[in-house]
Design a protein around this motif. Structure first.
Motif, PDB file in Angstrom:
ATOM      1  N   MET A   1       0.850  -1.187   0.000  1.00  0.00           N
ATOM      2  CA  MET A   1       0.000   0.000   0.000  1.00  0.00           C
ATOM      3  C   MET A   1       0.884   1.235   0.000  1.00  0.00           C
ATOM      4  SD  MET A   1      -3.025   1.043   2.686  1.00  0.00           S
ATOM      5  CE  MET A   1      -3.906   2.581   2.456  1.00  0.00           C
ATOM      6  N   SER A   2       0.613   2.129  -0.902  1.00  0.00           N
ATOM      7  CA  SER A   2       1.436   3.330  -1.025  1.00  0.00           C
ATOM      8  C   SER A   2       1.129   4.310   0.097  1.00  0.00           C
ATOM      9  CB  SER A   2       1.175   3.997  -2.382  1.00  0.00           C
ATOM     10  OG  SER A   2       1.849   5.236  -2.430  1.00  0.00           O
ATOM     11  N   ASP A   3       2.221   4.920   0.613  1.00  0.00           N
ATOM     12  CA  ASP A   3       2.073   5.954   1.639  1.00  0.00           C
ATOM     13  C   ASP A   3       2.073   7.349   1.023  1.00  0.00           C
ATOM     14  OD1 ASP A   3       2.011   4.093   3.694  1.00  0.00           O
ATOM     15  OD2 ASP A   3       4.209   4.050   3.860  1.00  0.00           O
ATOM     16  N   HIS A   4       2.022   7.395  -0.285  1.00  0.00           N
ATOM     17  CA  HIS A   4       2.093   8.689  -0.970  1.00  0.00           C
ATOM     18  C   HIS A   4       0.859   9.545  -0.640  1.00  0.00           C
ATOM     19  CE1 HIS A   4       2.755  11.744  -3.984  1.00  0.00           C
ATOM     20  NE2 HIS A   4       1.553  11.490  -4.492  1.00  0.00           N
ATOM     21  N   ILE A   5       1.093  10.744  -0.203  1.00  0.00           N
ATOM     22  CA  ILE A   5       0.029  11.720   0.048  1.00  0.00           C
ATOM     23  C   ILE A   5       0.065  12.727  -1.085  1.00  0.00           C
ATOM     24  CG2 ILE A   5      -0.830  13.505   1.598  1.00  0.00           C
ATOM     25  CD1 ILE A   5       0.484  11.997   3.903  1.00  0.00           C
ATOM     26  N   PRO A   6      -0.998  12.830  -1.850  1.00  0.00           N
ATOM     27  CA  PRO A   6      -0.961  13.730  -2.997  1.00  0.00           C
ATOM     28  C   PRO A   6      -0.775  15.178  -2.572  1.00  0.00           C
ATOM     29  CG  PRO A   6      -3.197  12.969  -2.587  1.00  0.00           C
ATOM     30  CD  PRO A   6      -2.304  12.168  -1.689  1.00  0.00           C
ATOM     31  N   SER A   7       0.004  15.880  -3.324  1.00  0.00           N
ATOM     32  CA  SER A   7       0.209  17.298  -3.072  1.00  0.00           C
ATOM     33  C   SER A   7      -0.960  18.092  -3.656  1.00  0.00           C
ATOM     34  CB  SER A   7       1.510  17.762  -3.719  1.00  0.00           C
ATOM     35  OG  SER A   7       1.404  17.661  -5.129  1.00  0.00           O
ATOM     36  N   LEU A   8      -1.028  19.376  -3.317  1.00  0.00           N
ATOM     37  CA  LEU A   8      -2.056  20.235  -3.907  1.00  0.00           C
ATOM     38  C   LEU A   8      -1.929  20.275  -5.428  1.00  0.00           C
ATOM     39  CD1 LEU A   8      -2.243  23.264  -1.452  1.00  0.00           C
ATOM     40  CD2 LEU A   8      -4.012  21.557  -1.894  1.00  0.00           C
ATOM     41  N   ALA A   9      -0.684  20.256  -5.904  1.00  0.00           N
ATOM     42  CA  ALA A   9      -0.462  20.262  -7.358  1.00  0.00           C
ATOM     43  C   ALA A   9      -1.034  19.002  -7.993  1.00  0.00           C
ATOM     44  CB  ALA A   9       1.021  20.401  -7.661  1.00  0.00           C
ATOM     45  N   ASP A  10      -0.827  17.835  -7.323  1.00  0.00           N
ATOM     46  CA  ASP A  10      -1.380  16.582  -7.834  1.00  0.00           C
ATOM     47  C   ASP A  10      -2.909  16.638  -7.885  1.00  0.00           C
ATOM     48  OD1 ASP A  10       1.144  15.450  -8.087  1.00  0.00           O
ATOM     49  OD2 ASP A  10       1.090  14.571  -6.071  1.00  0.00           O
ATOM     50  N   LEU A  11      -3.503  17.152  -6.816  1.00  0.00           N
ATOM     51  CA  LEU A  11      -4.954  17.218  -6.748  1.00  0.00           C
ATOM     52  C   LEU A  11      -5.516  18.174  -7.807  1.00  0.00           C
ATOM     53  CD1 LEU A  11      -5.374  17.270  -2.872  1.00  0.00           C
ATOM     54  CD2 LEU A  11      -5.882  15.368  -4.412  1.00  0.00           C
ATOM     55  N   ARG A  12      -4.827  19.275  -8.031  1.00  0.00           N
ATOM     56  CA  ARG A  12      -5.290  20.232  -9.039  1.00  0.00           C
ATOM     57  C   ARG A  12      -5.178  19.652 -10.445  1.00  0.00           C
ATOM     58  NH1 ARG A  12      -2.350  24.970  -5.636  1.00  0.00           N
ATOM     59  NH2 ARG A  12      -4.153  25.547  -4.349  1.00  0.00           N
ATOM     60  N   ARG A  13      -4.122  18.850 -10.682  1.00  0.00           N
ATOM     61  CA  ARG A  13      -4.005  18.178 -11.977  1.00  0.00           C
ATOM     62  C   ARG A  13      -5.146  17.176 -12.150  1.00  0.00           C
ATOM     63  NH1 ARG A  13       1.651  18.760 -11.127  1.00  0.00           N
ATOM     64  NH2 ARG A  13       1.731  16.818  -9.903  1.00  0.00           N
ATOM     65  N   GLU A  14      -5.519  16.486 -11.071  1.00  0.00           N
ATOM     66  CA  GLU A  14      -6.643  15.541 -11.133  1.00  0.00           C
ATOM     67  C   GLU A  14      -7.944  16.275 -11.465  1.00  0.00           C
ATOM     68  OE1 GLU A  14      -9.012  12.270  -8.324  1.00  0.00           O
ATOM     69  OE2 GLU A  14      -7.232  13.315  -7.538  1.00  0.00           O
ATOM     70  N   ILE A  15      -8.128  17.445 -10.855  1.00  0.00           N
ATOM     71  CA  ILE A  15      -9.318  18.238 -11.138  1.00  0.00           C
ATOM     72  C   ILE A  15      -9.343  18.676 -12.599  1.00  0.00           C
ATOM     73  CG2 ILE A  15     -10.420  20.472 -10.677  1.00  0.00           C
ATOM     74  CD1 ILE A  15      -9.668  20.075  -7.723  1.00  0.00           C
ATOM     75  N   ASP A  16      -8.170  19.058 -13.133  1.00  0.00           N
ATOM     76  CA  ASP A  16      -8.093  19.455 -14.542  1.00  0.00           C
ATOM     77  C   ASP A  16      -8.498  18.298 -15.458  1.00  0.00           C
ATOM     78  OD1 ASP A  16      -7.286  21.985 -13.859  1.00  0.00           O
ATOM     79  OD2 ASP A  16      -5.134  21.612 -14.194  1.00  0.00           O
ATOM     80  N   VAL A  17      -8.026  17.098 -15.119  1.00  0.00           N
ATOM     81  CA  VAL A  17      -8.380  15.915 -15.919  1.00  0.00           C
ATOM     82  C   VAL A  17      -9.887  15.668 -15.859  1.00  0.00           C
ATOM     83  CG1 VAL A  17      -8.147  13.410 -16.101  1.00  0.00           C
ATOM     84  CG2 VAL A  17      -6.114  14.831 -15.722  1.00  0.00           C
ATOM     85  N   LEU A  18     -10.449  15.770 -14.659  1.00  0.00           N
ATOM     86  CA  LEU A  18     -11.891  15.571 -14.497  1.00  0.00           C
ATOM     87  C   LEU A  18     -12.675  16.632 -15.266  1.00  0.00           C
ATOM     88  CD1 LEU A  18     -12.002  14.687 -10.695  1.00  0.00           C
ATOM     89  CD2 LEU A  18     -12.458  13.129 -12.602  1.00  0.00           C
ATOM     90  N   ASP A  19     -12.219  17.877 -15.220  1.00  0.00           N
ATOM     91  CA  ASP A  19     -12.894  18.943 -15.961  1.00  0.00           C
ATOM     92  C   ASP A  19     -12.910  18.641 -17.458  1.00  0.00           C
ATOM     93  OD1 ASP A  19     -13.509  20.396 -13.718  1.00  0.00           O
ATOM     94  OD2 ASP A  19     -11.814  21.779 -13.903  1.00  0.00           O
ATOM     95  N   ASP A  20     -11.781  18.146 -17.968  1.00  0.00           N
ATOM     96  CA  ASP A  20     -11.712  17.798 -19.388  1.00  0.00           C
ATOM     97  C   ASP A  20     -12.701  16.676 -19.721  1.00  0.00           C
ATOM     98  OD1 ASP A  20      -9.762  19.703 -19.722  1.00  0.00           O
ATOM     99  OD2 ASP A  20      -8.088  18.270 -19.824  1.00  0.00           O
ATOM    100  N   GLN A  21     -12.782  15.686 -18.833  1.00  0.00           N
ATOM    101  CA  GLN A  21     -13.695  14.571 -19.067  1.00  0.00           C
ATOM    102  C   GLN A  21     -15.153  15.035 -19.031  1.00  0.00           C
ATOM    103  OE1 GLN A  21     -12.526  11.807 -16.007  1.00  0.00           O
ATOM    104  NE2 GLN A  21     -10.802  10.998 -17.181  1.00  0.00           N
ATOM    105  N   ILE A  22     -15.473  15.925 -18.076  1.00  0.00           N
ATOM    106  CA  ILE A  22     -16.834  16.461 -17.991  1.00  0.00           C
ATOM    107  C   ILE A  22     -17.179  17.237 -19.262  1.00  0.00           C
ATOM    108  CG2 ILE A  22     -18.291  18.143 -16.793  1.00  0.00           C
ATOM    109  CD1 ILE A  22     -16.821  17.305 -14.195  1.00  0.00           C
ATOM    110  N   GLN A  23     -16.226  18.054 -19.726  1.00  0.00           N
ATOM    111  CA  GLN A  23     -16.475  18.826 -20.944  1.00  0.00           C
ATOM    112  C   GLN A  23     -16.680  17.913 -22.148  1.00  0.00           C
ATOM    113  OE1 GLN A  23     -13.270  21.372 -22.270  1.00  0.00           O
ATOM    114  NE2 GLN A  23     -14.717  22.855 -23.151  1.00  0.00           N
ATOM    115  N   ASP A  24     -15.894  16.839 -22.242  1.00  0.00           N
ATOM    116  CA  ASP A  24     -16.055  15.887 -23.338  1.00  0.00           C
ATOM    117  C   ASP A  24     -17.433  15.214 -23.285  1.00  0.00           C
ATOM    118  OD1 ASP A  24     -13.539  16.458 -24.291  1.00  0.00           O
ATOM    119  OD2 ASP A  24     -12.579  14.728 -23.321  1.00  0.00           O
ATOM    120  N   LEU A  25     -17.883  14.877 -22.087  1.00  0.00           N
ATOM    121  CA  LEU A  25     -19.197  14.255 -21.937  1.00  0.00           C
ATOM    122  C   LEU A  25     -20.319  15.232 -22.290  1.00  0.00           C
ATOM    123  CD1 LEU A  25     -18.638  12.196 -18.659  1.00  0.00           C
ATOM    124  CD2 LEU A  25     -18.967  11.284 -20.962  1.00  0.00           C
TER     125      LEU A  25
END
Length: 288
Positions: free
Chosen positions: A1-25
């Motif tokens: 199990m990974s102990d990696h804690i996502p940084s704010l930058a990681d979370l913001r990149r995830e949000i950007d990916v989700l935004d792109d997916q929502i726009q495509d849908l």
């Protein structure tokens, strides 16, 4: 199990990916609506009717049923209503006329919440002005004040005609209550020159013409019950002819041609001279 804690930058990149997916849908959904419009034109379906209040209510109920956490239900509704309304233009232009006496903003806000930020709207200071706008079709939809006894402008008897082009009540707002908003207690009906559509959970509105004094409400309710119609009287008005007109709400979707309507009209001709269905609406979602 990974102990990696996502940084704010990681979370913001995830949000950007989700935004792109929502726009495509959203793009894919718009394309699907475009195909529906093209199919209707090819098949000549629904005689040009594109407003689907029953279908839209079913969509919103299904989404609210599967909604669990995150956005408040009113916010979820607002997002989908914005999308649905913005795609109307793929089938036909839509304009909303709003009955807002004294230029009051509350009913305007309620209409804007449901019919979207890009839908053209016009303010009308009288109910008859809204009905005229829908009748002559500068407006597709009209947002009307809820009827009540003693009101100065009684608009609902104007819909009591069996002519095919008579506006009908097709919706009631708000569809989902917003306890945080200032329009939470406000209600209104929506009219259009399109037939109401069954959604699975509906109420029907009937104008009853009574030959006797309007105090015969108990007898009226009894006749409706005998015909198999569960009902309540919403408002009453006596016209210049002296005939009492009663606005009655009936549980369920009941077209004017329904056998129960025929049975009710024939039940007591001395009391009831006529009864006309003026519309039906999907029952709004109860506050959770």
């Amino acid at each position: 199990m990974s102990d990696h804690i996502p940084s704010l930058a990681d979370l913001r990149r995830e949000i950007d990916v989700l935004d792109d997916q929502i726009q495509d849908l959203l793009r894919r959904r718009a394309e699907a609506v475009q195909r529906v419009a093209e199919t209707k034109r090819t098949e000549g379906g629904s005689d040009g009717v594109f407003l689907r209040p029953g279908r839209e209510a079913q969509i919103l109920r299904r989404l609210l049923e599967r909604h669990r956490t995150g956005l408040p239900p009113a916010a979820l509704l607002r997002i989908w209503r914005e999308m649905i309304s913005s795609l109307y233009d793929l089938q036909a232009p839509v304009k909303v006329a709003v009955h807002a006496p004294n230029k009051s903003a509350a009913r305007w806000d309620l209409a804007r919440d449901f019919y979207g930020s890009t839908t053209p709207m016009q303010l009308c200071t009288t109910a008859t002005a809204v009905i005229r706008a829908v009748n002559s079709q500068p407006a597709t939809l009209g947002v009307m004040a809820m009827p009540e006894d003693g009101e100065k402008e009684v608009w609902w008897p104007l819909l009591a005609s069996r002519a095919e082009d008579t506006p009908r009540i097709i919706a009631r707002l708000p569809f989902v209550p917003n306890p945080r908003g200032r329009i939470a207690e406000l209600g209104c009906y929506v009219i259009a020159r399109t037939p109401p559509e069954e959604s699975g959970e509906d109420c029907t509105l009937i104008v009853v013409y009574m030959n006797e004094d309007a105090s015969s409400v108990a007898r009226l309710n009894s006749l409706l019950a005998q015909a198999g119609l569960e009902s309540r009287v919403l408002a009453q008005h006596r016209g210049t002819s002296g005939v009492a007109r009663m606005l009655v709400e009936v549980t369920g979707f009941v077209p004017d041609s329904d056998d129960r309507m025929a049975a009710f009209r024939a039940a007591d001709p001395n009391l009831i001279s006529d009864a006309v269905v003026i519309g039906a609406y999907p029952v709004p979602v109860a506050e959770s």
